[in-house]
Design an enzyme around this catalytic site. Structure first.
Site, short mmCIF file in Angstrom:
data_model
loop_
_atom_site.label_atom_id
_atom_site.label_comp_id
_atom_site.label_asym_id
_atom_site.label_seq_id
_atom_site.Cartn_x
_atom_site.Cartn_y
_atom_site.Cartn_z
N GLY A 115 0.78 -1.24 0.00
CA GLY A 115 0.00 0.00 0.00
C GLY A 115 0.80 1.28 0.00
N ASP A 122 1.18 3.58 4.49
CA ASP A 122 0.05 4.25 3.85
C ASP A 122 -1.00 4.65 4.88
OD1 ASP A 122 -0.69 1.60 4.35
OD2 ASP A 122 -1.62 1.28 2.39
N ASP A 143 -3.96 2.12 11.21
CA ASP A 143 -5.34 1.87 11.60
C ASP A 143 -5.35 1.24 12.99
OD1 ASP A 143 -8.09 1.52 11.51
OD2 ASP A 143 -8.07 0.11 9.86
#
Length: 185
Positions: A49, A104, A107
């Site tokens: 990513g 990227d 989370d």
């Protein structure tokens, strides 16, 4: 936000345009250049990513850079499976180096904590994190990014390297996937 549209059958809502992404990347590069002035930097890009983000970012970084790639896996579909696996290890030694991890999205934080612990064990001299997107509301592990493009709340994101089961990485903007009335994507 713009009107929703579909890509590969999925309803998407534009979150960050290509122009807005590039503006944030330019700001991040300036911050990194100021922080590492006069030093060589080992940039570790988290595949797959962060590849899009890292390519654009590193074109604007003016300090000397060596780059390495690492691949970790922790997602299945739209959910973290909670277990992190190293699937491609580094080629360079990190001991004593100024290391910048380029991610990227941060989370849950589980993948990043795993990687940072590994780099600390290997003796990284300094260790910092640059992420395009920081989503703190889903954080399961205590981790903080040093350089952040966007702080984002909620939703599953695709485009500009972010994917859903290896699809939609190639989109030039970042989109939030729209959930139906049952909360399904």
């Amino acid at each position: 936000m713009d009107q929703p549209h579909r890509n590969q059958g999925y309803p998407l809502q534009l979150l960050y345009s290509p122009e807005r992404i590039q503006t944030e990347i330019a700001r991040l590069a300036k911050e990194i250049n100021a922080s590492y002035e006069g030093r060589e930097l080992l940039v570790i890009v988290v595949l797959k990513g962060a590849l899009f983000f890292a390519a654009d970012l590193l074109r604007l970084v003016t300090v000397p850079v060596r780059m390495d790639l690492v691949k970790l896996s922790s997602y299945a579909g739209t959910e973290s499976c909670g277990t992190v696996r190293l699937t491609k290890d580094l080629e360079f030694e990190v001991a004593g180096k100024d290391v910048l991890v380029v991610e990227d999205i941060v989370d849950t934080g589980l993948t990043l904590v795993y990687l940072l612990d590994l780099l600390k064990q290997r003796g990284a001299g300094t260790l910092r994190v640059c992420t395009l997107i920081d989503k703190t509301e889903r954080r399961q592990a205590e981790v903080t990014a040093d350089f952040v493009g966007f702080h984002c709340q909620g939703g599953f994101l695709v485009g500009y390297g972010l994917d859903l089961d290896e699809r939609m990485r190639e989109l030039p903007a970042i989109y939030q996937m729209i959930q139906d009335h049952d909360g399904e994507i």
